[in-house]
Motif scaffolding. Structure first.
Motif, mmCIF file in Angstrom:
data_model
loop_
_atom_site.group_PDB
_atom_site.id
_atom_site.type_symbol
_atom_site.label_atom_id
_atom_site.label_comp_id
_atom_site.label_asym_id
_atom_site.label_seq_id
_atom_site.Cartn_x
_atom_site.Cartn_y
_atom_site.Cartn_z
ATOM 1 N N SER A 36 3.547 -8.490 13.356
ATOM 2 C CA SER A 36 3.312 -8.801 11.949
ATOM 3 C C SER A 36 1.823 -8.999 11.704
ATOM 4 N N SER A 37 1.384 -8.588 10.518
ATOM 5 C CA SER A 37 0.013 -8.889 10.113
ATOM 6 C C SER A 37 -0.144 -10.386 9.944
ATOM 7 N N ASP B 84 -1.100 -10.427 5.776
ATOM 8 C CA ASP B 84 -0.285 -9.757 4.765
ATOM 9 C C ASP B 84 1.151 -9.665 5.247
ATOM 10 N N ASP C 205 3.650 -8.225 4.116
ATOM 11 C CA ASP C 205 4.308 -6.933 3.950
ATOM 12 C C ASP C 205 3.843 -5.879 4.954
ATOM 13 N N ARG C 206 2.862 -6.237 5.772
ATOM 14 C CA ARG C 206 2.307 -5.225 6.663
ATOM 15 C C ARG C 206 2.700 -5.514 8.104
ATOM 16 N N TYR D 135 2.040 -3.954 12.263
ATOM 17 C CA TYR D 135 1.272 -3.083 13.123
ATOM 18 C C TYR D 135 2.139 -2.623 14.284
ATOM 19 N N THR E 194 -1.071 0.703 11.623
ATOM 20 C CA THR E 194 0.029 0.239 10.786
ATOM 21 C C THR E 194 1.204 1.181 10.968
ATOM 22 N N ASN F 166 2.360 2.963 8.868
ATOM 23 C CA ASN F 166 2.034 4.184 8.127
ATOM 24 C C ASN F 166 0.913 4.973 8.786
ATOM 25 N N CYS G 162 -5.781 0.416 13.016
ATOM 26 C CA CYS G 162 -6.001 -1.021 12.884
ATOM 27 C C CYS G 162 -7.496 -1.290 12.787
ATOM 28 N N TRP H 70 10.255 -8.780 5.724
ATOM 29 C CA TRP H 70 9.359 -7.957 4.896
ATOM 30 C C TRP H 70 10.064 -6.764 4.263
ATOM 31 N N THR I 162 8.909 -4.234 0.958
ATOM 32 C CA THR I 162 8.329 -2.904 1.178
ATOM 33 C C THR I 162 9.244 -1.803 0.665
#
Ligand SMILES: [Zn+2]
Length: 155
Positions: free
Chosen positions: A31-32, A35, A37-38, A40, A55, A57, A61, A147, A151
């Motif tokens: 987890s970030s 954030d 919602d993000r 890694y 990420t 997506n 990083c 999350w 998302t």
């Protein structure tokens, strides 16, 4: 069917919801810190110790410079909790100093540099892992899923 092995010691699932020794890598989802919602996708290869973090997506990083970022460090810490240092070190062929070693020792023992890794594959393994979890009936929020509503299910 994936077998969910109970961790050697309790882990903080909200921080590192997924960690595995698979496909020749220590890999997982972190987890970030800032954030919610993000996430890694971080990985370290057993062969050559190449590491990467991006990420889900596939954005690189920002913390990944000439050394492993905090997500890779968190992944190493959680892997040691999940599997024990001996097993992780053996899998990665990392030369650590025995049972008292930590995730930080593991990171210090790595000899590789940054190299590309298939974040999308790791992330899809994580999503599959979630579906295999036998979640207890609860009205409490489930840290591994928290999350996803925000998302809009990143499948
Ligand atoms: Zn990172």
């Amino acid at each position: 069917m994936a077998r969910v092995v109970p961790p050697a010691r309790p882990r903080k699932l909200a921080k590192v919801p997924f960690v595995e020794l698979a496909e020749g890598r220590l890999q997982g989802v972190v987890s970030s810190g800032s954030d919610i919602d993000r996430v890694y996708v971080s990985s370290i290869a057993a062969a050559g110790h190449g590491y990467n973090c991006s990420t889900n997506n596939n954005r690189p990083c920002g913390g990944l410079g000439g050394a492993p970022c905090k997500h890779l460090r968190a992944l190493a810490d959680e892997a040691v909790l999940q599997y024990g240092i001996e097993r992780v070190a053996r899998y990665l062929r990392a030369d650590v100093d025995g049972a008292a070693s930590t995730g930080a020792d593991l990171i210090a023992a790595l000899s590789g540099g940054r190299e590309p890794a298939p974040a999308a594959i790791v992330f899809s393994r994580f999503l599959r892992h979630l579906t295999y979890l036998e979640l207890p009936v609860t009205t409490e929020p489930i840290p591994e899923l928290h999350w996803f509503p925000a998302t809009g299910a990143a499948r």
